[in-house]
Structures are given as C-alpha cells and as structure tokens.
Design a protein around this motif. Structure first.
Motif, mmCIF file in Angstrom:
data_model
loop_
_atom_site.group_PDB
_atom_site.id
_atom_site.type_symbol
_atom_site.label_atom_id
_atom_site.label_comp_id
_atom_site.label_asym_id
_atom_site.label_seq_id
_atom_site.Cartn_x
_atom_site.Cartn_y
_atom_site.Cartn_z
ATOM 1 N N ALA A 235 24.556 20.419 -8.519
ATOM 2 C CA ALA A 235 25.518 19.337 -8.765
ATOM 3 C C ALA A 235 25.510 18.314 -7.638
ATOM 4 C CB ALA A 235 26.924 19.909 -8.950
ATOM 5 N N ASN A 236 25.253 18.767 -6.413
ATOM 6 C CA ASN A 236 25.272 17.851 -5.271
ATOM 7 C C ASN A 236 24.164 16.811 -5.321
ATOM 8 O OD1 ASN A 236 27.591 18.546 -3.862
ATOM 9 N ND2 ASN A 236 26.590 20.345 -2.992
ATOM 10 N N ARG A 237 23.101 17.076 -6.037
ATOM 11 C CA ARG A 237 22.045 16.067 -6.185
ATOM 12 C C ARG A 237 22.600 14.819 -6.861
ATOM 13 N NH1 ARG A 237 18.852 20.601 -8.469
ATOM 14 N NH2 ARG A 237 18.235 21.753 -6.631
ATOM 15 N N ALA B 211 17.499 7.238 -10.012
ATOM 16 C CA ALA B 211 17.656 7.531 -8.595
ATOM 17 C C ALA B 211 17.214 8.963 -8.276
ATOM 18 C CB ALA B 211 19.102 7.302 -8.153
ATOM 19 N N LEU B 212 17.565 9.896 -9.159
ATOM 20 C CA LEU B 212 17.151 11.290 -8.953
ATOM 21 C C LEU B 212 15.639 11.449 -9.066
ATOM 22 C CD1 LEU B 212 19.961 13.090 -10.966
ATOM 23 C CD2 LEU B 212 19.728 12.980 -8.484
ATOM 24 N N GLU B 213 15.046 10.745 -10.017
ATOM 25 C CA GLU B 213 13.586 10.820 -10.189
ATOM 26 C C GLU B 213 12.875 10.194 -8.994
ATOM 27 O OE1 GLU B 213 13.029 9.007 -14.016
ATOM 28 O OE2 GLU B 213 13.293 10.914 -15.055
ATOM 29 N N ALA B 214 13.446 9.139 -8.434
ATOM 30 C CA ALA B 214 12.840 8.488 -7.272
ATOM 31 C C ALA B 214 12.847 9.398 -6.053
ATOM 32 C CB ALA B 214 13.564 7.174 -6.958
ATOM 33 N N ARG B 215 13.873 10.249 -5.958
ATOM 34 C CA ARG B 215 13.969 11.200 -4.845
ATOM 35 C C ARG B 215 12.927 12.305 -4.966
ATOM 36 N NH1 ARG B 215 20.334 12.545 -3.916
ATOM 37 N NH2 ARG B 215 20.927 10.519 -3.053
ATOM 38 N N GLY B 216 12.511 12.569 -6.193
ATOM 39 C CA GLY B 216 11.483 13.593 -6.420
ATOM 40 C C GLY B 216 11.974 14.945 -6.661
#
Length: 97
Positions: A34-36, A92-97
């Motif tokens: 959840a913190n992601r 944004a999550l996908e960009a973080r990997g």
C-alpha cells in the motif's frame, strides 16, 4: 473497494486473504504494498498490533482496521481524493519500476 464490510463490524476483511506466514508478517507485507501508492499522496501506512496506523507529513494519524477502510482514511488525511487506479498514479508507479 467497498467499505460495506467495515460498516457491519466484520472482524475479517477479504483483503486479509490466505495466510502464508504469521499475521504480523502478512500485515507488514500489505502495508509495504500500500505504501507504494500512499507515498505518492504523502502518506505512510505501518502495521501496528492487529491494525494499521496511517500517517501524513503533518503528523496527523489515523487508525485503520483493514484495507477496506484505508482509502477513505487516506483521503481525510491527505485532504484530497486518493485513487489508486488513477492513470497518473499507475504511470508514476510504472516509472518507478
């Protein structure tokens, strides 16, 4: 996700799932996941006893019984809508990997 489960005081929530480890380890793993998303809103979830604590950058906190009550509490602390399915959040999550 529907908050109806929490409205009737159900002790368990579907997000608790099948236990593959100790309840505490499972709760920490759910908080990490959840913190992601919550980090994008300036929030942090921590496993505490058999519940969660949700905190914001300003120091405000809320107790969360299960993930079914997480997003309404997150919106109250963030002061804005928190949508984990928002295309901008997913990007944004996908960009973080």
């Amino acid at each position: 996700m529907c908050g109806l489960c929490g409205a009737f005081g159900a002790p368990d929530h579907w997000s608790d799932g099948v236990r593959s480890g100790t309840p505490q380890a499972e709760r920490r793993a759910r908080a990490d996941a959840a913190n992601r998303v919550l980090g994008l809103y300036g929030l942090r979830l921590a496993a505490w006893a058999d519940r969660y604590t949700l905190s914001g950058r300003t120091g405000r906190t809320a107790m969360v019984d299960h993930l079914g009550t997480l997003w309404p509490a997150a919106e109250r602390l963030a002061g804005r809508a928190c949508d984990p399915l928002d295309p901008a959040v997913i990007a944004a999550l996908e960009a973080r990997g």
